[in-house]
Design an enzyme around this catalytic site. Structure first.
Site: not given
Ligand code: E4P
Length: 216
Positions: A83
């Site tokens: 990522k």
């Molecule tokens: C995506 O890969 C992120 O880890 C995640 O969806 C972020 O979500 P949040 O805005 O609830 O922290």
């Protein structure tokens, strides 16, 4: 539509995996902090449970640092997706890694133009954050519609991974728009199974069945 769990909690991942409906897992540094676990150790455990893509995020901000961290992370297992943040260095890293056959999830996407750049960089997944957009008063789901249209216009293979999902409506709307994947907290995924009419229906059928005095 593929379902990914947005968590680093092993028990939740195991429970969802056991349903046969879990296609992958996404983690981020905040979720690792919440788990209280060692990053490498918990990600390794997740990859052993879930054979689908498991996203592990780099924390370096420069291309060389990201490449170094990616090298370490991709050794964890074959199903690791690296990522990277949607920055110039992140996309440079994305291009290099996907060119090499590594899955890459480009995260923190907040505009359709950013998603276009990620597709051009060969991203396996683009993660537009719908909930965080809603939080600042912009309907996040509109971003998914825009990205779907742009990707279809050019036949990009990058999968739209709807992230920052906060409720079942986000999932319903994303599915209608043809998003490829969504990642949600386990609590939100479990909400999808529930409907009061299903519960009422089961109770009524059981009551009537009991009254027949029969057994299967
Ligand atoms: C995506 O890969 C992120 O880890 C995640 O969806 C972020 O979500 P949040 O805005 O609830 O922290």
């Amino acid at each position: 539509m593929k379902f990914f769990a947005d968590t680093a909690e092993i028990a939740d991942i195991q429970e969802l995996h056991d349903t046969g409906l879990l296609d992958g897992v996404t983690t981020n540094p905040s979720l690792i902090k919440k788990s209280g676990r060692d990053f490498m150790e918990v990600v390794k455990e997740i990859t052993a449970i879930c054979p689908g893509p498991v996203s592990a995020e780099v924390v370096a901000l420069d291309h060389d640092g990201m490449m170094r961290e990616a090298e370490t992370l991709r050794k964890i297992a074959d199903n690791i997706a690296i990522k990277v943040p949607l920055t110039i260095d992140g996309l440079k890293t994305c291009k290099a890694l996907t060119g090499d056959g590594t899955m890459v999830n480009v995260t923190l996407c907040f505009s359709a133009n950013q998603a276009l750049l990620a597709a051009k960089a060969g991203a396996t997944f683009i993660s537009p954050f719908v909930g965080r957009h809603d939080d600042v008063g912009y309907p996040g789901i509109e971003l998914i519609a825009d990205i779907r249209m742009i990707y279809d216009n050019y036949d990009f293979a990058t999968q739209i991974l709807v992230a920052s999902v906060r409720n079942p409506i986000h999932i319903h709307d994303s599915a209608k728009l043809g998003a490829d994947v969504m990642t949600a907290p386990p609590s939100v995924i479990k909400q999808l199974f529930k409907h009061p009419l299903t519960d009422n229906g089961i109770a009524a059928f059981l009551k009537d069945w009991e009254a027949t005095g029969q057994r299967i």
